[in-house]
Design a protein around this motif. Structure first.
Motif, mmCIF file in Angstrom:
data_model
loop_
_atom_site.group_PDB
_atom_site.id
_atom_site.type_symbol
_atom_site.label_atom_id
_atom_site.label_comp_id
_atom_site.label_asym_id
_atom_site.label_seq_id
_atom_site.Cartn_x
_atom_site.Cartn_y
_atom_site.Cartn_z
ATOM 1 N N GLY A 9 -18.464 -13.116 -11.532
ATOM 2 C CA GLY A 9 -19.675 -12.501 -11.015
ATOM 3 C C GLY A 9 -19.452 -11.591 -9.833
ATOM 4 N N GLN A 10 -18.183 -11.451 -9.363
ATOM 5 C CA GLN A 10 -17.920 -10.605 -8.203
ATOM 6 C C GLN A 10 -17.021 -9.411 -8.544
ATOM 7 N N HIS A 11 -16.914 -9.101 -9.839
ATOM 8 C CA HIS A 11 -16.004 -8.021 -10.214
ATOM 9 C C HIS A 11 -16.434 -6.678 -9.631
ATOM 10 N N ASN A 12 -17.740 -6.518 -9.385
ATOM 11 C CA ASN A 12 -18.205 -5.265 -8.785
ATOM 12 C C ASN A 12 -18.014 -5.231 -7.273
ATOM 13 N N PHE A 13 -17.752 -6.389 -6.682
ATOM 14 C CA PHE A 13 -17.567 -6.482 -5.236
ATOM 15 C C PHE A 13 -16.189 -5.970 -4.820
ATOM 16 N N LEU A 14 -15.193 -6.183 -5.675
ATOM 17 C CA LEU A 14 -13.827 -5.791 -5.362
ATOM 18 C C LEU A 14 -13.455 -4.505 -6.078
ATOM 19 N N LYS A 15 -12.925 -3.563 -5.330
ATOM 20 C CA LYS A 15 -12.464 -2.299 -5.892
ATOM 21 C C LYS A 15 -10.963 -2.445 -6.158
ATOM 22 N N ILE A 16 -10.662 -2.945 -7.346
ATOM 23 C CA ILE A 16 -9.285 -3.298 -7.692
ATOM 24 C C ILE A 16 -8.530 -2.055 -8.140
ATOM 25 N N GLY A 17 -7.301 -1.911 -7.628
ATOM 26 C CA GLY A 17 -6.532 -0.736 -7.998
ATOM 27 C C GLY A 17 -5.038 -0.937 -7.865
ATOM 28 N N LEU A 18 -4.301 -0.206 -8.672
ATOM 29 C CA LEU A 18 -2.837 -0.220 -8.622
ATOM 30 C C LEU A 18 -2.395 1.066 -7.931
ATOM 31 N N GLY A 19 -1.856 0.913 -6.723
ATOM 32 C CA GLY A 19 -1.492 2.098 -5.960
ATOM 33 C C GLY A 19 -0.183 1.929 -5.219
ATOM 34 N N LYS A 20 -0.043 2.700 -4.133
ATOM 35 C CA LYS A 20 1.201 2.686 -3.361
ATOM 36 C C LYS A 20 1.501 1.323 -2.762
ATOM 37 N N TYR A 21 0.450 0.562 -2.454
ATOM 38 C CA TYR A 21 0.688 -0.738 -1.831
ATOM 39 C C TYR A 21 1.450 -1.669 -2.754
ATOM 40 N N PHE A 22 1.254 -1.539 -4.082
ATOM 41 C CA PHE A 22 1.973 -2.399 -5.025
ATOM 42 C C PHE A 22 3.476 -2.202 -4.864
ATOM 43 N N LEU A 23 3.906 -0.959 -4.799
ATOM 44 C CA LEU A 23 5.336 -0.669 -4.686
ATOM 45 C C LEU A 23 5.874 -1.094 -3.325
ATOM 46 N N SER A 24 5.161 -0.775 -2.256
ATOM 47 C CA SER A 24 5.658 -1.133 -0.927
ATOM 48 C C SER A 24 5.737 -2.638 -0.760
ATOM 49 N N ASP A 25 4.772 -3.363 -1.327
ATOM 50 C CA ASP A 25 4.814 -4.821 -1.283
ATOM 51 C C ASP A 25 5.977 -5.348 -2.113
ATOM 52 N N LEU A 26 6.207 -4.730 -3.259
ATOM 53 C CA LEU A 26 7.282 -5.170 -4.156
ATOM 54 C C LEU A 26 8.649 -4.971 -3.516
ATOM 55 N N LEU A 27 8.786 -3.942 -2.694
ATOM 56 C CA LEU A 27 10.078 -3.647 -2.069
ATOM 57 C C LEU A 27 10.398 -4.582 -0.905
ATOM 58 N N LEU A 28 9.400 -5.314 -0.391
ATOM 59 C CA LEU A 28 9.657 -6.263 0.687
ATOM 60 C C LEU A 28 10.247 -7.549 0.118
ATOM 61 N N ALA A 29 11.298 -8.022 0.747
ATOM 62 C CA ALA A 29 11.989 -9.215 0.242
ATOM 63 C C ALA A 29 11.066 -10.428 0.235
ATOM 64 N N ARG A 30 11.283 -11.306 -0.733
ATOM 65 C CA ARG A 30 10.577 -12.580 -0.799
ATOM 66 C C ARG A 30 11.479 -13.742 -0.405
ATOM 67 N N HIS A 31 12.777 -13.504 -0.382
ATOM 68 C CA HIS A 31 13.736 -14.505 0.104
ATOM 69 C C HIS A 31 14.791 -13.789 0.932
ATOM 70 N N TRP A 32 15.156 -14.376 2.050
ATOM 71 C CA TRP A 32 16.136 -13.787 2.948
ATOM 72 C C TRP A 32 16.761 -14.888 3.790
ATOM 73 N N GLU A 33 17.883 -14.573 4.384
ATOM 74 C CA GLU A 33 18.589 -15.519 5.238
ATOM 75 C C GLU A 33 18.194 -15.300 6.699
ATOM 76 N N ALA A 34 18.458 -16.299 7.511
ATOM 77 C CA ALA A 34 18.093 -16.235 8.925
ATOM 78 C C ALA A 34 18.847 -15.132 9.668
ATOM 79 N N ASN A 35 20.002 -14.756 9.148
ATOM 80 C CA ASN A 35 20.778 -13.703 9.808
ATOM 81 C C ASN A 35 20.528 -12.328 9.182
ATOM 82 N N SER A 36 19.513 -12.238 8.327
ATOM 83 C CA SER A 36 19.174 -10.969 7.679
ATOM 84 C C SER A 36 17.883 -10.404 8.274
ATOM 85 N N ILE A 37 17.739 -9.091 8.177
ATOM 86 C CA ILE A 37 16.490 -8.471 8.607
ATOM 87 C C ILE A 37 15.370 -8.946 7.689
#
Length: 432
Positions: A297-325
């Motif tokens: 019932g809230q599909h009109n409330f959210l303006k869902i889109g596939l854009g630049k944020y998808f790629l920038s989020d995808l490029l950020l690591a999801r696992h890393w070591e304590a000695n890594s950036i």
């Protein structure tokens, strides 16, 4: 352009070797927890990857409300009312808090029925909320030409100024002994036998007994690095601020397709209440099913889109070591693009309802990224099976209003208080 935050004095630059509590995240909930702990003479160090209150804590609408909250969330909101009123004395500064009331208005019988349902369900809580007729709305906020079916008003709701409050709380915490450090990302936790013993940061290690994670939208990624799944997804709210105006509408007002509230300088904070940008991410594929009941019932409330944020989020690591950036060093401040389309629609919708805003001039615009949970309530809880870690995150766009109480409750849980501010049961991590 991001809002201009009041300056913070006496920030530290050097990590101490040890402390009792480390707080990860310099938003208003983490800051309030730091102030609470400092007032209790508990050594505390708050570490922020970027700038204090640089993300949603300075970009939100500044509403302090009980109206239309989930009934389980109201005890926290009631405690926040009291703590907001005490904040000027605690901080020795004006945080912009004004108990000026909040009014929600509806055009249709269906909208009004939803307010009436909430009103009836919360009557036993004695919030002072009352249903209003169209005539009463015009008397409270005059010169309108909107066709309203009615509304609901709570006089004890109010507003505060995000760019003033976080800084005042930070300054007060520092004055009372807290150490606050900017541009110091926490990469991971030091864990021994399922017990937190400190944190690894980009500038070295610090030993501690307890850690409070108050990282907002970044909390899911931080916990994911330890294979702890926190179900939150991002949405973006765009906001505009007008130049000071010679009209004086005291209550904040929310309609289906706009909201406004007075700023302390005489301008108005306005948003398109009926739309939020919802950028798609990999997390939508991983945990999106958990959100389906909320989205019905809230599909009109959210303006869902596939854009630049998808790629920038995808490029950020999801696992890393304590000695890594870490990802938190690569993105110090999340600064999503403003939707001028939504802001323009909000202002046009407001002008159609209140012609006084025809002469409004836009002074600035910004947007902020909100982390939402499947039930729109936060997690404020100790983490099972990992002693020494507490979470206060997932506030779903209404964390500023409850922040004084949320931060104090988090501090109570960190210190294992036998008498926490309120019953924390509604905010248990295990509900997911």
């Amino acid at each position: 352009m991001a809002p201009i935050i009041n300056p913070i004095r006496n920030l530290d630059t050097q990590l101490p070797p040890s402390t009792t509590v480390v707080i990860i995240g310099g938003g208003i909930v983490g800051l309030t927890a730091a102030l609470t702990l400092a007032e209790r003479n508990v050594p505390v160090v708050l570490l922020e990857k970027g700038r204090i209150a640089g993300e949603q804590s300075s970009r939100n609408l500044g509403w302090v409300r009980k109206t239309n909250r989930h009934p389980k969330d109201i005890p926290l909101a009631l405690a926040a009312d009291r703590l907001w009123s005490e904040m000027p004395e605690r901080t020795q500064a004006d945080v912009g808090y004004r108990q000026s009331g909040i009014l929600f208005i509806g055009r249709t019988p269906e909208e009004l029925a939803s307010y009436k349902k909430w009103h009836d369900e919360t009557q036993s809580l004695n919030l002072g909320s009352r249903m209003l007729t169209a005539k009463e709305i015009d008397e409270m906020v005059p010169n309108g030409r909107g066709q309203w079916a009615g509304g609901i008003y709570t006089a004890t709701d109010g507003r505060a100024e995000p760019t003033m409050a976080a800084s005042a709380i930070a300054n007060a915490a520092i004055a009372k002994g807290a150490i606050i450090i900017e541009n110091c990302a926490v990469r991971s936790l030091c864990i021994n036998d399922d017990r937190v013993e400190g944190v690894f940061t980009e500038h070295g290690e610090i030993d501690c007994d307890e850690v409070l994670l108050a990282g907002g939208m970044w909390s899911r990624r931080f916990l994911g690095n330890m294979d702890i799944s926190l179900p939150t997804l991002p949405v973006i709210c765009s906001v505009l601020k007008t130049k000071p105006m010679d009209i004086d509408f005291q209550p904040a007002v929310g309609a289906a397709d706009f909201s406004f509230r007075k700023h302390i300088d005489g301008g108005y904070i306005i948003t398109q209440r009926g739309k939020l940008d919802a950028p798609l991410t990999l997390d939508h594929l991983l945990i999106g099913m958990k959100f389906l009941p909320m989205l019905k019932g809230q599909h009109n409330f959210l303006k869902i889109g596939l854009g630049k944020y998808f790629l920038s989020d995808l490029l950020l690591a999801r696992h890393w070591e304590a000695n890594s950036i870490s990802p938190f060093e690569k993105v110090r401040t999340m600064d999503p693009k403003v939707s001028e389309v939504l802001n323009r629609a909000a202002l046009n919708n407001l002008r159609a309802a209140w012609p006084d805003f025809e002469r409004a001039e836009i002074e600035s615009q910004w947007s902020g990224m909100i982390d939402i949970t499947p039930d729109s309530n936060p997690v404020i809880d100790r983490v099972d099976n990992l002693q020494g870690l507490t979470i206060a995150t997932g506030f779903s766009g209404h964390g500023f209003g409850t922040s004084p109480a949320a931060g104090q409750l988090a501090a109570d849980l960190v210190m294992r208080s036998d008498t926490p501010l309120i019953d924390p049961a509604p905010y248990r991590f295990s509900r997911f």
